[in-house]
Design a protein around this motif. Structure first.
Motif, short mmCIF file in Angstrom:
data_model
loop_
_atom_site.label_atom_id
_atom_site.label_comp_id
_atom_site.label_asym_id
_atom_site.label_seq_id
_atom_site.Cartn_x
_atom_site.Cartn_y
_atom_site.Cartn_z
N SER A 130 1.13 -1.07 -0.04
CA SER A 130 -0.07 0.10 -0.13
C SER A 130 1.18 1.31 0.26
O SER A 130 2.11 1.32 0.88
CB SER A 130 -0.44 -0.18 0.91
OG SER A 130 -1.57 1.09 1.47
N GLY A 131 0.27 2.45 -0.56
CA GLY A 131 1.63 3.34 -0.64
C GLY A 131 2.17 3.10 -1.95
O GLY A 131 3.21 4.18 -2.27
N SER A 181 -1.90 2.45 -7.54
CA SER A 181 -3.27 3.12 -8.18
C SER A 181 -2.54 3.74 -8.89
O SER A 181 -3.08 4.75 -10.32
CB SER A 181 -4.47 3.42 -6.91
OG SER A 181 -4.66 3.30 -7.03
N GLN A 211 -12.16 -1.53 -8.16
CA GLN A 211 -12.24 -1.99 -6.52
C GLN A 211 -14.10 -2.85 -5.45
O GLN A 211 -14.66 -3.28 -6.03
CB GLN A 211 -11.77 -2.13 -5.75
CG GLN A 211 -11.55 -2.78 -3.86
CD GLN A 211 -10.02 -2.07 -3.67
OE1 GLN A 211 -9.71 -1.64 -2.95
NE2 GLN A 211 -10.60 -2.52 -1.98
P1 ADP Z 1 -4.83 2.45 -2.21
O1 ADP Z 1 -4.21 2.06 -1.38
O2 ADP Z 1 -6.47 1.28 -1.80
O3 ADP Z 1 -5.34 2.37 -3.26
P2 ADP Z 1 -5.94 5.10 -0.64
O4 ADP Z 1 -6.11 4.89 0.42
O5 ADP Z 1 -3.80 4.98 -1.02
O6 ADP Z 1 -5.71 3.39 -1.06
O7 ADP Z 1 -6.38 6.31 -1.69
C1 ADP Z 1 -7.50 6.47 -1.86
C2 ADP Z 1 -8.09 6.73 -2.39
O8 ADP Z 1 -7.78 8.60 -1.72
C3 ADP Z 1 -6.83 7.56 -3.44
O9 ADP Z 1 -8.32 8.27 -4.78
C4 ADP Z 1 -6.20 8.46 -3.58
O10 ADP Z 1 -5.29 9.12 -4.71
C5 ADP Z 1 -6.32 8.95 -2.68
N1 ADP Z 1 -5.32 9.49 -1.59
C6 ADP Z 1 -4.25 8.61 -0.86
N2 ADP Z 1 -3.42 9.11 -0.34
C7 ADP Z 1 -3.84 11.03 -0.22
C8 ADP Z 1 -2.97 11.15 0.11
N3 ADP Z 1 -1.88 11.45 1.18
N4 ADP Z 1 -3.91 12.84 0.28
C9 ADP Z 1 -4.60 13.21 -0.04
N5 ADP Z 1 -5.45 11.55 -1.00
C10 ADP Z 1 -4.91 11.10 -1.03
#
Ligand code: ADP
Ligand code: ADP
Length: 232
Positions: free
Chosen positions: A40-41, A45, A89
């Motif tokens: 994750s991270g 995506s 998903q």
């Molecule tokens: P995954 O790890 O399953 O891809 P995330 O929780 O990382 O899901 O991301 C979910 C949504 O939140 C995505 O649309 C992503 O672009 C957004 N997102 C992820 N990290 C951040 C962040 N640090 N700040 C703002 N938006 C974020």
């Protein structure tokens, strides 16, 4: 088929700067099932969403079927996206529309010949095993059935590429297995290229031919899937 060159993307917020992708290079062959795995991270995506420009890269180039996706204007991108299907998903279905209407929708907005929409939708619903659910609404379906609708919708415009953004992550193992089998079947029957991201090794092992490992926005390994699972 797909060539990603020096792709980079940074997210800037008032409080932080995150390098999501750093000089990513990848080549994906026509007809392949290509998996991108990482924690994750890691940037999975962001990477897959750059392929149809749901996310705008800062720099780099993406060629799909000979077309430079990164150089397209809005209109060109709209046309190109018809040939790049995507599944999600959380399925992203329209809850107020029936299964039939969900699958017909992309055809309607792309000016598909009206008289052929019905037969096209029936053909795809048959392919994904949902011929008897065309009048149901998404909320009446199981997770696996919802993803079959997602797949049918993604395939309606006969894309050459299918992108999968953690398409089985919300499903139980048995349903995951059946969806992966369906994707394999579609890959073989239609010959389309599948690019998927996942954090699960089992998903990769089950259907991918080639894979890449992404860590902190960088591709750290690529190769045939067997290479990664041979005992030393
Ligand atoms: P995954 O790890 O399953 O891809 P995330 O929780 O990382 O899901 O991301 C979910 C949504 O939140 C995505 O649309 C992503 O672009 C957004 N997102 C992820 N990290 C951040 C962040 N640090 N700040 C703002 N938006 C974020
Ligand atoms: P993955 O899909 O592998 O979980 P993502 O591509 O979602 O990774 O995220 C890569 C990095 O970029 C993460 O550190 C995430 O928090 C960050 N990120 C993703 N989307 C956003 C966003 N919209 N705004 C700010 N940071 C983001």
């Amino acid at each position: 088929m797909i060539r990603i060159q020096e792709l980079s993307k940074m997210y800037i917020t008032p409080s932080s700067k995150t390098v999501a992708l750093e000089n990513v290079n990848l080549q994906i062959q026509q007809g392949d099932i290509f998996g991108i795995i990482g924690f994750s991270g890691a940037g999975k995506s962001t990477l897959i969403r750059c392929l149809n420009r749901l996310e705008e890269p800062d720099s780099g180039k993406i060629m799909i079927a000979g077309q430079d996706i990164t150089a397209m204007n809005k209109k060109e991108l709209q046309l190109a996206r018809r040939k790049i299907g995507m599944i999600f998903q959380q399925f992203n279905l329209l809850d107020a529309k029936t299964v039939f209407e969900n699958v017909a929708f992309p055809l309607q907005v792309s000016n598909y010949p009206k008289k052929q929409i019905k037969s096209r939708v029936e053909e795809i619903l048959d392919l994904v095993g949902l011929a008897n659910k065309s009048k149901a609404y998404p909320l009446q379906l199981s997770g696996g059935q919802k993803q079959r609708v997602g797949i049918a919708r993604a395939l309606s415009n006969e894309p050459s590429v299918l992108l999968s953004d953690e398409a089985t992550s919300a499903l139980d193992p048995q349903t995951t297995y059946s969806i992966l089998e369906l994707l394999k079947d579609i890959n073989q029957k239609l010959g389309l290229t599948i690019v998927l991201i996942t954090h699960e090794l089992d998903v990769l092992k089950h259907i991918c031919n080639h894979m890449a490992v992404i860590e902190h926005g960088k591709i750290v390994e690529t190769g045939v899937v067997e290479k990664f699972f041979l005992n030393p």
